[in-house]
Design an enzyme around this catalytic site. Structure first.
Site, PDB file in Angstrom:
ATOM      1  N   HIS A 229      -7.588  -7.536 -13.523  1.00  0.00           N
ATOM      2  CA  HIS A 229      -7.225  -8.920 -13.843  1.00  0.00           C
ATOM      3  C   HIS A 229      -8.434  -9.801 -14.175  1.00  0.00           C
ATOM      4  O   HIS A 229      -8.468 -10.463 -15.198  1.00  0.00           O
ATOM      5  CB  HIS A 229      -6.482  -9.577 -12.675  1.00  0.00           C
ATOM      6  CG  HIS A 229      -5.274  -8.813 -12.202  1.00  0.00           C
ATOM      7  ND1 HIS A 229      -4.526  -8.006 -13.017  1.00  0.00           N
ATOM      8  CD2 HIS A 229      -4.681  -8.755 -10.979  1.00  0.00           C
ATOM      9  CE1 HIS A 229      -3.517  -7.489 -12.326  1.00  0.00           C
ATOM     10  NE2 HIS A 229      -3.592  -7.921 -11.085  1.00  0.00           N
ATOM     11  N   LYS A 315      -8.095 -12.217  -0.089  1.00  0.00           N
ATOM     12  CA  LYS A 315      -6.820 -12.478   0.597  1.00  0.00           C
ATOM     13  C   LYS A 315      -7.118 -13.248   1.888  1.00  0.00           C
ATOM     14  O   LYS A 315      -8.256 -13.226   2.380  1.00  0.00           O
ATOM     15  CB  LYS A 315      -6.139 -11.156   0.956  1.00  0.00           C
ATOM     16  CG  LYS A 315      -5.856 -10.297  -0.293  1.00  0.00           C
ATOM     17  CD  LYS A 315      -4.423  -9.848  -0.361  1.00  0.00           C
ATOM     18  CE  LYS A 315      -4.145  -8.927  -1.510  1.00  0.00           C
ATOM     19  NZ  LYS A 315      -3.489  -9.564  -2.661  1.00  0.00           N
TER      20      LYS A 315
HETATM   21  C1  BG6 Z   1      -1.543  -7.601  -8.148  1.00  0.00           C
HETATM   22  C2  BG6 Z   1      -2.290  -7.179  -6.906  1.00  0.00           C
HETATM   23  O1  BG6 Z   1      -1.933  -6.835  -9.246  1.00  0.00           O
HETATM   24  O2  BG6 Z   1      -1.820  -8.972  -8.422  1.00  0.00           O
HETATM   25  C3  BG6 Z   1      -1.944  -8.076  -5.735  1.00  0.00           C
HETATM   26  O3  BG6 Z   1      -1.978  -5.830  -6.587  1.00  0.00           O
HETATM   27  C4  BG6 Z   1      -2.137  -9.530  -6.098  1.00  0.00           C
HETATM   28  O4  BG6 Z   1      -2.722  -7.739  -4.594  1.00  0.00           O
HETATM   29  C5  BG6 Z   1      -1.407  -9.848  -7.392  1.00  0.00           C
HETATM   30  O5  BG6 Z   1      -1.655 -10.332  -5.044  1.00  0.00           O
HETATM   31  C6  BG6 Z   1      -1.681 -11.275  -7.842  1.00  0.00           C
HETATM   32  O6  BG6 Z   1      -0.914 -11.595  -8.958  1.00  0.00           O
HETATM   33  P1  BG6 Z   1      -0.516 -13.098  -9.230  1.00  0.00           P
HETATM   34  O7  BG6 Z   1       0.191 -13.047 -10.546  1.00  0.00           O
HETATM   35  O8  BG6 Z   1       0.359 -13.534  -8.114  1.00  0.00           O
HETATM   36  O9  BG6 Z   1      -1.792 -13.876  -9.275  1.00  0.00           O
END
Ligand code: BG6
Length: 467
Positions: A229, A315
């Site tokens: 991400h 987290k």
């Molecule tokens: C996921 C992770 O890919 O993305 C999670 O495995 C994380 O740990 C999540 O919480 C976050 O996504 P978003 O869209 O809620 O920011």
């Protein structure tokens, strides 16, 4: 590009399917973008009615209003194949359910260890021909495994059949980075090291690992959200303008960014673990898996030389927000501090990526209560308020995959570039430092950012003040 003529979902009873996929499929159906059979595959011993009922319950649980007409159409297109992914008869049944479809889309929302097994099973049944395969993250667990996985898949699929999904690339506010930069004449001329002092990306989550201990303990924050991400966000922030709005032209510029990232130095990497993580179900005794990382990335290019990109994700932090902070250099003349009070602040551009999308500009205006002195002011745009509802990330991405548009998917070269950049810290992760839940992570990460003016917390965070 031919549209897919069926949607086959491996892992149809899993967590991701329940939280994201069904609601996305429903919304696609509502907009008339999903008029093909939907076949769920999983090991659970369900019949098709159970599958439909569960899907409906998941759509409702996601907060979606159901239109009975839309639902009936979607439900009647749904089928379910029960099977063990390691057994050939599962793929025979998938073939039967496909009843002659020639361009199926296979969506693998399954543990990454099963990607090859499933593609091999499909290949053996002759089902990969004319198909697209959407694979969930993580693609590999380091550079070598990503190369190996690709080598194995590319014996059965061409690169243009593989869609490596990253839901961040489907977030409206993340895509907006490109529009913001390249559709606004005023942004791009100042988007470089002459004007920008540092770029910070924070992905803060106030929730903990919860019931995902088994998955998370093998992965950790770096592989869970940074390699995919946040590196994709970095790519969009740092890329050169593509020559065309085509997947090839855009991917080429993203790859160049990842290639230009210098391998991250272990000294520019901090790992943390929130106090209490070791008690989470599924976490190994004495685990040193990190739930927080902070790192500095350097991009060796004319545009970005000497501009640190500081990334942190964690987290159990004090808030949930993902945000880019672009911190500009001070004006060359400090005209206004001479008249009295203070040195004008840096301009800061915040790109809000979640939970709400938007942009905030931290600027200087004349202090109306004093002489020629500046005061900080904030100008903001909230995308939802200004522009209304947006597509869900999976709704957008699965819709694009069904139509054969790969722009918003990662290529193998992009994936390898991100793993290559992070490989030194995968090899030498260093100690994990315990931090207090509800804080913003270990003090060591603050020290790292302190050299560049310190972190600017996301909006709503402790220091929601202009930097
Ligand atoms: C996921 C992770 O890919 O993305 C999670 O495995 C994380 O740990 C999540 O919480 C976050 O996504 P978003 O869209 O809620 O920011």
């Amino acid at each position: 590009m031919e549209k897919s003529d069926s949607f086959v979902q491996f892992g149809a009873t899993g967590d991701l399917a329940r939280k994201m996929t069904f609601v996305s499929l429903y919304r696609l159906a509502e907009k008339g973008r999903l008029d093909v059979p939907v076949i769920g595959v999983a090991s659970n011993d369900w019949d098709v009615d159970t599958f439909r009922n569960r899907a409906r319950a998941d759509i409702v649980a996601a907060g979606q209003q159901i239109d009975e007409g839309v639902w009936q159409r979607l439900a009647s297109s749904m089928d379910y194949v029960q099977g063990d992914y390691t057994r050939p008869d599962t793929y025979e049944r998938v073939k039967d359910a496909l009843s002659g479809a020639s361009n199926p889309l296979f969506y693998l929302e399954i543990p990454p260890g099963l990607f090859e097994t499933v593609v091999q099973g499909l290949y053996n049944e002759g089902l990969t021909r004319g198909s697209r395969v959407v694979v969930e993250k993580p693609f590999g667990h380091d550079l070598e495994s990503a190369i190996q996985l690709n080598a194995s898949l590319s014996g059965m699929l061409d690169e243009d059949q593989i869609y490596r999904i990253d839901h961040y690339l489907g977030k409206n506010a993340v895509e907006d980075i490109m529009v913001w930069r390249f559709a606004n004449r005023m942004v791009e001329p100042i988007w470089n090291s002459d004007h920008i002092e540092a770029v910070m990306i924070t992905m803060a989550e106030s929730f903990d690992v919860s019931d995902r201990g088994h998955f998370y303990d093998d992965v950790g924050a770096l592989k869970d959200v940074v390699q995919n991400h946040l590196m994709q966000v970095t790519g969009l922030l740092a890329m050169e303008p593509p020559t065309r709005n085509t997947p090839a032209a855009i991917h080429a510029e993203q790859v160049k960014v990842f290639d230009a990232i210098e391998p991250v130095e272990p000294g520019h990497f901090v790992r943390g673990q929130y106090d209490g993580y070791l008690d989470v179900d599924g976490v190994r005794d004495g685990s040193t898996t990190e739930t927080y990382v902070a790192l500095r990335i350097d991009i060796d290019s004319w545009r970005w030389a000497k501009v640190p990109f500081l990334i942190r994700a964690g987290k159990s932090l004090s808030l949930t927000a993902t945000e880019v902070v672009v911190r500009f250099r001070r004006p060359p003349l400090t005209l206004f501090d001479q008249v009295g009070a203070r040195v004008p602040d840096h301009n800061v551009m915040r790109l809000l990526l979640g939970p709400t999308g938007g942009v905030r500009l931290h600027l200087q205006a004349k202090d109306p209560t004093a002489g020629m002195t500046s005061v900080p002011v904030v100008a903001g745009i909230d995308f939802h308020q200004e522009l209304g509802d947006e597509l869900l990330p999976y709704e957008l991405l699965l819709g694009e995959a069904l139509e054969g548009d790969s722009t918003l998917f990662a290529t193998q070269a992009m994936i390898e570039g991100t793993w290559r950049a992070l490989q030194p810290v995968l090899d030498q992760p260093g100690e994990v430092i315990t931090y207090r839940p509800g804080s913003m992570g270990p003090a060591e990460a603050d020290a790292m950012a302190g050299r560049y003016g310190g972190w600017v917390d996301p909006v709503g965070g402790a220091s929601d003040e202009p930097a």
